[in-house]
Design an enzyme around this catalytic site. Structure first.
Site, short mmCIF file in Angstrom:
data_model
loop_
_atom_site.label_atom_id
_atom_site.label_comp_id
_atom_site.label_asym_id
_atom_site.label_seq_id
_atom_site.Cartn_x
_atom_site.Cartn_y
_atom_site.Cartn_z
N ASP A 68 38.93 26.52 36.49
CA ASP A 68 37.35 27.18 36.48
C ASP A 68 36.83 26.86 35.11
O ASP A 68 37.26 26.60 34.56
CB ASP A 68 37.56 28.57 37.07
CG ASP A 68 38.81 29.17 36.33
OD1 ASP A 68 39.02 29.01 35.24
OD2 ASP A 68 39.33 30.24 37.10
N ASN A 137 42.43 42.11 40.74
CA ASN A 137 42.10 42.27 42.24
C ASN A 137 42.35 41.15 43.17
O ASN A 137 42.14 41.32 44.32
CB ASN A 137 40.56 42.18 42.33
CG ASN A 137 39.74 41.10 41.85
OD1 ASN A 137 40.45 40.08 41.45
ND2 ASN A 137 38.30 40.84 41.79
N HIS A 139 42.56 37.85 42.44
CA HIS A 139 41.73 36.66 42.52
C HIS A 139 42.78 35.62 41.74
O HIS A 139 43.56 35.89 40.91
CB HIS A 139 40.48 36.63 41.94
CG HIS A 139 40.45 36.87 40.34
ND1 HIS A 139 40.00 37.85 39.94
CD2 HIS A 139 40.81 35.92 39.42
CE1 HIS A 139 39.90 37.78 38.74
NE2 HIS A 139 40.88 36.52 38.28
N GLU A 144 37.47 35.07 44.61
CA GLU A 144 37.27 36.52 44.58
C GLU A 144 37.66 37.10 45.78
O GLU A 144 37.50 36.43 46.90
CB GLU A 144 36.06 37.08 43.88
CG GLU A 144 35.72 36.89 42.35
CD GLU A 144 36.32 37.52 41.53
OE1 GLU A 144 37.61 38.29 41.77
OE2 GLU A 144 35.67 37.65 40.48
#
Length: 243
Positions: A68, A137, A139, A144
């Site tokens: 990313d 979280n 990811h 996400e």
């Protein structure tokens, strides 16, 4: 299949991670490496640089594909992931920089950049080894939690929790980008082997959810349970809730 490797020190964590990558390059010098950024893999990259300087491993024929990149940061920005990879690994080993690939976050049309990166991945074929970190979280990459997950490279709006977690790298939270380009879950799961790195007590709960909880798009890392070859390297704190 999940293979969980528990380690007792940072040094062992880094050695195990680096040895998996080095062993692949020794048997397949032309390997396609899927690489990740963030604080967790830094020690692994440092160890790889040591192994290179010792003459134990070469990256000369390898290709790399990063997960990313932030949108809105030029490639030479101190917090861009291109800069991160150059500083932490690429500039210290014999890899050809033309064979290192990071999504572009500086293009005027991010959606086009995502499409081009996906075409690059398709042309490369299968990733031989994909390194992953784990977000608080759930990811992986910047995929996400959501009602649905994208298979291909795409533009994503970052969760506030993700931005807060990354704010320590910037002078102020307002400087943290709000969007990123990320490899999709389909591309990640096509890799021949995945190595998930997790350290610290703060990752214990989400790691247990990812590896032992239900498959859910609200915890993207749970999709790793469907992959046939996942190695999980954990320290004692991150692995405390794993059976």
């Amino acid at each position: 299949m999940l293979n969980i490797i528990r380690v007792t020190s940072d040094e062992q964590f880094n050695e195990v991670g680096a040895s998996i990558i080095a062993s692949l390059l020794q048997t397949n010098p032309r390997a396609n490496l899927g690489l990740a950024t963030g604080s967790t893999p830094v020690g692994v990259y440092n160890k790889l640089v040591e192994l290179y300087k010792e003459g134990s491993v070469s990256f000369a024929q390898a290709h790399s594909y990063n997960l990313d990149e932030y949108i809105g940061l030029p490639s030479d920005h101190p917090e861009s992931y291109r800069r991160f990879m150059n500083d932490k690994l690429f500039n210290h080993v014999d890899i050809n920089l033309e064979n290192t690939h990071v999504p572009s976050g500086s293009k005027e049309h991010p959606e086009q950049a995502a499409k081009e990166y996906n075409q690059l991945l398709d042309a490369a074929g299968q990733i031989d080894l994909q390194i992953l970190g784990l977000g608080h979280n759930g990811h992986i990459g910047f995929n996400e939690p959501a009602t649905e997950l994208h298979a291909a490279t795409h533009v994503v709006e970052l969760e506030e929790d993700t931005r807060q977690a990354n704010a320590r790298f910037f002078d102020h939270i307002d400087q943290v980008p709000t969007h990123a380009v990320t490899m999709g879950m389909g591309s990640i799961l096509k890799s021949k082997q995945i190595v998930l790195l997790a350290k610290g007590e703060s990752k214990a709960e989400i790691l247990a959810r990812a590896l032992m909880g239900p498959l859910t798009t609200q915890c993207p890392a749970s999709m790793l349970q469907t992959h046939p070859n996942v190695v999980v390297i954990v320290d004692q704190a991150a692995g405390e809730l794993l059976k």
